[in-house]
Design a protein around this motif. Structure first.
Motif, mmCIF file in Angstrom:
data_model
loop_
_atom_site.group_PDB
_atom_site.id
_atom_site.type_symbol
_atom_site.label_atom_id
_atom_site.label_comp_id
_atom_site.label_asym_id
_atom_site.label_seq_id
_atom_site.Cartn_x
_atom_site.Cartn_y
_atom_site.Cartn_z
ATOM 1 N N ASP A 220 -52.844 -10.535 -15.801
ATOM 2 C CA ASP A 220 -51.435 -10.794 -15.492
ATOM 3 C C ASP A 220 -50.747 -9.558 -14.910
ATOM 4 O O ASP A 220 -49.529 -9.422 -14.985
ATOM 5 N N GLN A 221 -51.530 -8.646 -14.312
ATOM 6 C CA GLN A 221 -50.938 -7.515 -13.583
ATOM 7 C C GLN A 221 -51.641 -7.383 -12.238
ATOM 8 O O GLN A 221 -52.799 -6.971 -12.167
ATOM 9 N N ILE A 222 -50.954 -7.782 -11.195
ATOM 10 C CA ILE A 222 -51.542 -7.827 -9.853
ATOM 11 C C ILE A 222 -50.596 -7.126 -8.884
ATOM 12 O O ILE A 222 -49.367 -7.262 -8.970
ATOM 13 N N VAL A 223 -51.175 -6.377 -7.966
ATOM 14 C CA VAL A 223 -50.406 -5.652 -6.963
ATOM 15 C C VAL A 223 -50.524 -6.374 -5.625
ATOM 16 O O VAL A 223 -51.604 -6.859 -5.265
ATOM 17 N N VAL A 224 -49.414 -6.445 -4.906
ATOM 18 C CA VAL A 224 -49.403 -7.028 -3.565
ATOM 19 C C VAL A 224 -49.128 -5.934 -2.548
ATOM 20 O O VAL A 224 -48.509 -4.910 -2.865
ATOM 21 N N ALA A 225 -49.598 -6.141 -1.313
ATOM 22 C CA ALA A 225 -49.441 -5.141 -0.258
ATOM 23 C C ALA A 225 -49.088 -5.825 1.046
ATOM 24 O O ALA A 225 -49.506 -6.955 1.308
ATOM 25 N N GLY A 226 -48.349 -5.112 1.886
ATOM 26 C CA GLY A 226 -48.013 -5.650 3.195
ATOM 27 C C GLY A 226 -46.735 -5.043 3.723
ATOM 28 O O GLY A 226 -46.375 -3.913 3.382
ATOM 29 N N SER A 227 -46.029 -5.780 4.574
ATOM 30 C CA SER A 227 -44.745 -5.303 5.075
ATOM 31 C C SER A 227 -43.764 -5.253 3.908
ATOM 32 O O SER A 227 -43.847 -6.055 2.969
ATOM 33 N N VAL A 228 -42.831 -4.314 3.964
ATOM 34 C CA VAL A 228 -41.854 -4.182 2.880
ATOM 35 C C VAL A 228 -41.061 -5.470 2.712
ATOM 36 O O VAL A 228 -40.806 -5.917 1.579
ATOM 37 N N ARG A 229 -40.699 -6.105 3.826
ATOM 38 C CA ARG A 229 -39.938 -7.355 3.714
ATOM 39 C C ARG A 229 -40.758 -8.451 3.056
ATOM 40 O O ARG A 229 -40.255 -9.210 2.218
ATOM 41 N N GLY A 230 -42.043 -8.524 3.428
ATOM 42 C CA GLY A 230 -42.906 -9.511 2.797
ATOM 43 C C GLY A 230 -43.118 -9.238 1.328
ATOM 44 O O GLY A 230 -43.055 -10.158 0.486
ATOM 45 N N VAL A 231 -43.361 -7.979 0.990
ATOM 46 C CA VAL A 231 -43.552 -7.589 -0.414
ATOM 47 C C VAL A 231 -42.299 -7.898 -1.219
ATOM 48 O O VAL A 231 -42.368 -8.478 -2.324
ATOM 49 N N ASP A 232 -41.128 -7.542 -0.690
ATOM 50 C CA ASP A 232 -39.880 -7.773 -1.425
ATOM 51 C C ASP A 232 -39.625 -9.259 -1.653
ATOM 52 O O ASP A 232 -39.121 -9.664 -2.702
ATOM 53 N N ARG A 233 -40.002 -10.081 -0.676
ATOM 54 C CA ARG A 233 -39.823 -11.527 -0.862
ATOM 55 C C ARG A 233 -40.732 -12.055 -1.964
ATOM 56 O O ARG A 233 -40.330 -12.892 -2.779
#
Length: 310
Positions: free
Chosen positions: A159-172
Protein backbone atom coordinates in the motif's frame (compact mmCIF):
# COMPACT_ATOMS: atom_id res chain seq x y z
CA UNK A 1 19.93 -15.93 10.23
CA UNK A 2 21.05 -13.68 7.41
CA UNK A 3 21.97 -9.98 7.47
CA UNK A 4 21.12 -7.55 4.65
CA UNK A 5 22.84 -4.20 4.01
CA UNK A 6 20.34 -1.88 2.29
CA UNK A 7 21.17 1.30 0.36
CA UNK A 8 18.51 4.01 -0.02
CA UNK A 9 17.67 5.87 -3.21
CA UNK A 10 16.88 9.43 -4.20
CA UNK A 11 14.35 11.05 -1.93
CA UNK A 12 16.26 9.99 1.19
CA UNK A 13 18.83 12.78 0.87
CA UNK A 14 19.28 15.36 3.62
CA UNK A 15 21.31 18.58 3.74
CA UNK A 16 24.79 17.96 5.23
CA UNK A 17 24.28 14.20 5.09
CA UNK A 18 27.97 13.59 4.34
CA UNK A 19 29.11 15.83 7.18
CA UNK A 20 26.71 13.96 9.47
CA UNK A 21 28.25 10.55 8.83
CA UNK A 22 29.68 8.88 11.95
CA UNK A 23 33.33 9.73 12.71
CA UNK A 24 35.39 6.78 11.49
CA UNK A 25 38.71 6.55 9.62
CA UNK A 26 37.21 4.36 6.88
CA UNK A 27 34.42 6.87 6.30
CA UNK A 28 36.91 9.76 6.18
CA UNK A 29 39.06 7.75 3.76
CA UNK A 30 36.10 7.02 1.49
CA UNK A 31 35.14 10.70 1.37
CA UNK A 32 38.72 11.61 0.52
CA UNK A 33 38.88 8.90 -2.16
CA UNK A 34 35.67 10.14 -3.75
CA UNK A 35 36.89 13.75 -3.74
CA UNK A 36 40.12 12.73 -5.47
CA UNK A 37 38.25 10.72 -8.12
CA UNK A 38 35.81 13.56 -8.82
CA UNK A 39 38.52 16.22 -8.71
CA UNK A 40 36.78 18.43 -6.14
CA UNK A 41 35.83 18.46 -2.48
CA UNK A 42 32.79 16.22 -2.19
CA UNK A 43 31.56 18.11 0.87
CA UNK A 44 30.75 20.99 -1.48
CA UNK A 45 28.02 18.72 -2.89
CA UNK A 46 26.48 18.37 0.55
CA UNK A 47 24.61 21.66 1.05
CA UNK A 48 20.89 22.24 0.66
CA UNK A 49 21.49 24.24 -2.52
CA UNK A 50 23.87 21.66 -4.02
CA UNK A 51 21.42 18.85 -3.33
CA UNK A 52 18.87 20.47 -5.63
CA UNK A 53 20.94 18.82 -8.36
CA UNK A 54 20.12 15.23 -9.30
CA UNK A 55 23.83 14.65 -9.92
CA UNK A 56 24.86 15.82 -6.44
CA UNK A 57 22.09 13.84 -4.75
CA UNK A 58 22.93 10.56 -6.46
CA UNK A 59 26.70 10.85 -5.98
CA UNK A 60 26.26 11.81 -2.32
CA UNK A 61 23.92 8.85 -1.72
CA UNK A 62 26.42 6.46 -3.29
CA UNK A 63 29.33 7.77 -1.24
CA UNK A 64 27.33 7.89 1.99
CA UNK A 65 26.17 4.30 1.64
CA UNK A 66 29.52 2.85 0.59
CA UNK A 67 31.38 4.75 3.32
CA UNK A 68 29.10 3.48 6.08
CA UNK A 69 29.05 -0.10 4.78
CA UNK A 70 32.85 -0.15 4.52
CA UNK A 71 33.11 1.12 8.10
CA UNK A 72 30.75 -1.61 9.33
CA UNK A 73 32.79 -4.25 7.53
CA UNK A 74 36.03 -2.80 8.93
CA UNK A 75 34.55 -3.20 12.42
CA UNK A 76 33.78 -6.85 11.67
CA UNK A 77 30.07 -6.64 10.81
CA UNK A 78 28.84 -9.73 8.96
CA UNK A 79 26.68 -9.30 5.85
CA UNK A 80 24.98 -11.93 3.67
CA UNK A 81 23.14 -9.80 1.09
CA UNK A 82 23.41 -6.33 -0.46
CA UNK A 83 20.29 -4.59 -1.77
CA UNK A 84 19.84 -1.07 -3.10
CA UNK A 85 16.74 0.99 -3.87
CA UNK A 86 17.02 2.83 -7.22
CA UNK A 87 20.48 4.49 -7.36
CA UNK A 88 21.25 2.59 -4.15
CA UNK A 89 21.78 -0.42 -6.42
CA UNK A 90 25.21 0.96 -7.30
CA UNK A 91 26.25 1.05 -3.65
CA UNK A 92 24.94 -2.49 -3.25
CA UNK A 93 26.98 -3.62 -6.28
CA UNK A 94 30.14 -2.06 -4.79
CA UNK A 95 29.73 -3.69 -1.40
CA UNK A 96 28.74 -6.99 -3.01
CA UNK A 97 32.14 -6.92 -4.72
CA UNK A 98 30.83 -6.75 -8.28
CA UNK A 99 31.61 -3.11 -9.15
CA UNK A 100 34.69 -1.06 -8.25
CA UNK A 101 33.97 2.09 -6.25
CA UNK A 102 35.78 4.51 -8.63
CA UNK A 103 33.82 3.06 -11.55
CA UNK A 104 30.56 3.34 -9.62
CA UNK A 105 31.27 7.02 -8.93
CA UNK A 106 31.81 7.73 -12.61
CA UNK A 107 28.67 5.84 -13.61
CA UNK A 108 26.44 7.42 -10.99
CA UNK A 109 27.66 10.90 -11.94
CA UNK A 110 26.85 10.10 -15.57
CA UNK A 111 23.47 8.66 -14.56
CA UNK A 112 22.57 11.85 -12.72
CA UNK A 113 23.74 14.06 -15.60
CA UNK A 114 21.72 12.10 -18.15
CA UNK A 115 18.61 12.24 -16.00
CA UNK A 116 19.00 15.94 -15.25
CA UNK A 117 19.63 16.88 -18.87
CA UNK A 118 16.70 14.80 -20.12
CA UNK A 119 14.18 16.56 -17.87
CA UNK A 120 15.12 20.06 -16.80
CA UNK A 121 11.72 20.96 -15.36
CA UNK A 122 8.09 19.96 -15.20
CA UNK A 123 8.61 16.35 -14.13
CA UNK A 124 8.79 14.53 -10.81
CA UNK A 125 7.44 11.82 -8.55
CA UNK A 126 4.85 11.38 -5.82
CA UNK A 127 4.09 8.77 -3.19
CA UNK A 128 0.68 7.28 -2.39
CA UNK A 129 -0.04 5.40 0.85
CA UNK A 130 -3.14 3.49 1.77
CA UNK A 131 -4.38 2.43 -1.68
CA UNK A 132 -3.81 -1.00 -3.14
CA UNK A 133 -1.90 -1.43 -6.39
CA UNK A 134 -4.85 -2.24 -8.67
CA UNK A 135 -6.85 0.76 -7.54
CA UNK A 136 -3.89 3.09 -8.07
CA UNK A 137 -3.22 1.45 -11.43
CA UNK A 138 -6.77 2.35 -12.46
CA UNK A 139 -6.33 5.96 -11.29
CA UNK A 140 -3.09 6.29 -13.27
CA UNK A 141 -4.72 4.77 -16.37
CA UNK A 142 -7.58 7.29 -16.18
CA UNK A 143 -5.17 10.18 -15.67
CA UNK A 144 -2.55 9.35 -18.31
CA UNK A 145 -2.36 11.52 -21.41
CA UNK A 146 0.24 12.06 -24.10
CA UNK A 147 0.67 15.65 -22.94
CA UNK A 148 0.97 14.74 -19.25
CA UNK A 149 2.18 11.14 -18.96
CA UNK A 150 2.27 9.44 -15.56
CA UNK A 151 3.24 5.90 -14.57
CA UNK A 152 3.47 3.57 -11.60
CA UNK A 153 7.16 3.63 -10.67
CA UNK A 154 8.11 2.17 -7.27
CA UNK A 155 6.33 -0.73 -5.58
CA UNK A 156 7.73 -0.11 -2.11
CA UNK A 157 5.00 -1.95 -0.18
CA UNK A 158 1.55 -3.34 -0.97
CA UNK A 159 0.00 0.00 0.00
CA UNK A 160 2.94 2.36 -0.68
CA UNK A 161 3.50 3.05 -4.36
CA UNK A 162 5.33 5.88 -6.10
CA UNK A 163 4.18 7.43 -9.38
CA UNK A 164 6.36 9.29 -11.88
CA UNK A 165 5.78 11.55 -14.85
CA UNK A 166 4.88 15.14 -15.65
CA UNK A 167 4.22 17.25 -12.56
CA UNK A 168 0.69 17.97 -13.76
CA UNK A 169 0.01 14.29 -14.31
CA UNK A 170 1.50 13.33 -10.95
CA UNK A 171 -0.48 16.03 -9.13
CA UNK A 172 -3.72 14.85 -10.73
CA UNK A 173 -3.06 11.27 -9.63
CA UNK A 174 -2.26 12.44 -6.10
CA UNK A 175 -5.42 14.54 -5.91
CA UNK A 176 -7.60 11.67 -7.15
CA UNK A 177 -5.92 9.23 -4.77
CA UNK A 178 -6.71 11.51 -1.82
CA UNK A 179 -10.33 11.77 -2.97
CA UNK A 180 -10.54 7.99 -3.21
CA UNK A 181 -9.26 7.28 0.27
CA UNK A 182 -5.46 7.46 0.25
CA UNK A 183 -3.97 7.88 3.70
CA UNK A 184 -1.28 10.10 2.21
CA UNK A 185 -0.52 11.33 -1.31
CA UNK A 186 2.21 13.90 -1.86
CA UNK A 187 5.20 14.80 -4.00
CA UNK A 188 8.66 13.60 -3.00
CA UNK A 189 12.11 15.18 -3.37
CA UNK A 190 12.81 13.91 -6.88
CA UNK A 191 12.64 16.29 -9.84
CA UNK A 192 12.94 13.68 -12.62
CA UNK A 193 10.48 10.93 -13.66
CA UNK A 194 12.54 7.93 -12.55
CA UNK A 195 11.63 4.29 -13.17
CA UNK A 196 9.26 4.74 -16.07
CA UNK A 197 9.47 4.59 -19.89
CA UNK A 198 10.26 8.33 -20.11
CA UNK A 199 13.80 7.38 -19.08
CA UNK A 200 14.33 4.67 -21.71
CA UNK A 201 16.81 6.90 -23.63
CA UNK A 202 18.79 7.44 -20.42
CA UNK A 203 18.88 3.69 -19.76
CA UNK A 204 20.16 3.02 -23.28
CA UNK A 205 23.01 5.53 -22.85
CA UNK A 206 23.86 4.11 -19.45
CA UNK A 207 23.91 0.61 -20.94
CA UNK A 208 26.44 1.81 -23.53
CA UNK A 209 28.68 3.19 -20.79
CA UNK A 210 28.37 -0.02 -18.78
CA UNK A 211 29.52 -2.09 -21.76
CA UNK A 212 33.03 -0.71 -21.19
CA UNK A 213 33.04 -1.48 -17.45
CA UNK A 214 34.46 -4.64 -15.89
CA UNK A 215 32.11 -6.34 -13.43
CA UNK A 216 32.97 -9.32 -11.25
CA UNK A 217 30.91 -12.13 -9.82
CA UNK A 218 29.79 -10.73 -6.44
CA UNK A 219 31.29 -12.13 -3.26
CA UNK A 220 28.03 -11.22 -1.50
CA UNK A 221 24.75 -11.94 -3.33
CA UNK A 222 23.26 -8.83 -4.95
CA UNK A 223 19.49 -8.36 -4.70
CA UNK A 224 17.93 -6.66 -7.72
CA UNK A 225 15.31 -4.01 -7.01
CA UNK A 226 14.23 -4.21 -10.66
CA UNK A 227 13.42 -7.92 -10.87
CA UNK A 228 12.92 -8.74 -7.20
CA UNK A 229 15.50 -11.53 -7.53
CA UNK A 230 19.06 -12.13 -6.40
CA UNK A 231 21.80 -11.96 -9.02
CA UNK A 232 25.27 -13.54 -9.18
CA UNK A 233 25.97 -13.27 -12.91
CA UNK A 234 28.00 -10.09 -13.68
CA UNK A 235 26.17 -9.62 -16.98
CA UNK A 236 22.81 -9.74 -15.24
CA UNK A 237 24.04 -7.13 -12.74
CA UNK A 238 25.29 -4.98 -15.63
CA UNK A 239 21.83 -5.02 -17.22
CA UNK A 240 20.17 -4.37 -13.87
CA UNK A 241 22.27 -1.27 -13.19
CA UNK A 242 21.59 0.13 -16.65
CA UNK A 243 17.88 -0.49 -17.00
CA UNK A 244 16.89 -0.04 -13.38
CA UNK A 245 16.62 3.68 -14.11
CA UNK A 246 13.69 3.20 -16.51
CA UNK A 247 11.97 0.15 -15.00
CA UNK A 248 9.76 0.06 -11.89
CA UNK A 249 11.42 -0.58 -8.54
CA UNK A 250 10.04 -3.78 -7.04
CA UNK A 251 11.43 -3.24 -3.58
CA UNK A 252 8.78 -5.19 -1.71
CA UNK A 253 9.35 -8.24 -3.92
CA UNK A 254 13.10 -8.12 -3.35
CA UNK A 255 12.75 -7.69 0.40
CA UNK A 256 10.13 -10.45 0.60
CA UNK A 257 12.46 -12.84 -1.22
CA UNK A 258 15.29 -12.12 1.20
CA UNK A 259 13.02 -12.72 4.19
CA UNK A 260 11.88 -16.00 2.64
CA UNK A 261 15.54 -16.99 2.29
CA UNK A 262 16.29 -16.32 5.93
CA UNK A 263 17.10 -12.62 6.25
CA UNK A 264 16.35 -11.54 9.81
CA UNK A 265 18.26 -8.27 10.10
CA UNK A 266 18.11 -5.35 7.65
CA UNK A 267 20.67 -2.58 8.21
CA UNK A 268 20.06 0.60 6.23
CA UNK A 269 23.01 2.75 5.22
CA UNK A 270 22.81 6.54 5.70
CA UNK A 271 21.34 9.02 5.28
CA UNK A 272 17.83 7.90 6.13
CA UNK A 273 15.45 5.35 7.51
CA UNK A 274 12.93 5.00 4.67
CA UNK A 275 13.84 1.38 3.94
CA UNK A 276 14.00 0.61 7.65
CA UNK A 277 10.45 1.83 8.17
CA UNK A 278 9.23 -0.15 5.16
CA UNK A 279 10.74 -3.35 6.56
CA UNK A 280 9.35 -2.74 10.04
CA UNK A 281 5.84 -2.40 8.62
CA UNK A 282 6.00 -5.23 6.09
CA UNK A 283 7.97 -7.74 8.20
CA UNK A 284 7.27 -7.12 11.90
CA UNK A 285 8.90 -10.43 12.91
CA UNK A 286 12.37 -9.36 11.75
CA UNK A 287 14.77 -6.68 12.99
CA UNK A 288 15.35 -3.57 10.89
CA UNK A 289 17.65 -0.71 11.89
CA UNK A 290 19.39 2.25 10.29
CA UNK A 291 22.93 3.46 10.81
CA UNK A 292 21.50 6.99 11.01
CA UNK A 293 19.44 6.11 14.10
CA UNK A 294 21.40 3.29 15.76
CA UNK A 295 25.01 4.14 14.93
CA UNK A 296 27.85 1.99 13.64
CA UNK A 297 28.63 0.22 16.92
CA UNK A 298 25.09 -0.98 17.58
CA UNK A 299 24.60 -2.07 13.97
CA UNK A 300 27.85 -4.02 14.09
CA UNK A 301 26.87 -5.76 17.33
CA UNK A 302 23.47 -6.69 15.90
CA UNK A 303 24.98 -8.02 12.68
CA UNK A 304 27.36 -10.30 14.49
CA UNK A 305 24.72 -11.40 16.99
CA UNK A 306 22.54 -12.57 14.11
CA UNK A 307 25.49 -14.39 12.57
CA UNK A 308 26.26 -16.10 15.88
CA UNK A 309 22.66 -17.36 16.00
CA UNK A 310 22.95 -19.15 12.63
Amino acid sequence: MSVVFTFPGQGSQEPHMLRSLPPHPVIAGTLQEASEILGEDLLLWDSEDALKSTVAVQVALLVSGVAAARALQAEGAHVDWAAGHSVGAFGAAVIAGSLAFPTALTLVKLRGELMENAFRQGYGMGVVLGIQQQKLHDIVARTFSREDPVYLANYNAPDQIVVAGSVRGVDRVLATARQEGARRAERIQVNVPSHCPLLDPVADKLAEALKEVPLRRPAIPYASNRTGRTLLDPEAIREDLAYGVSRPVRWHEAASLLVERGARLFIEMPPGRVLTNLAKTAFPSIRSVSVADSGLKTCCILANRHKAND
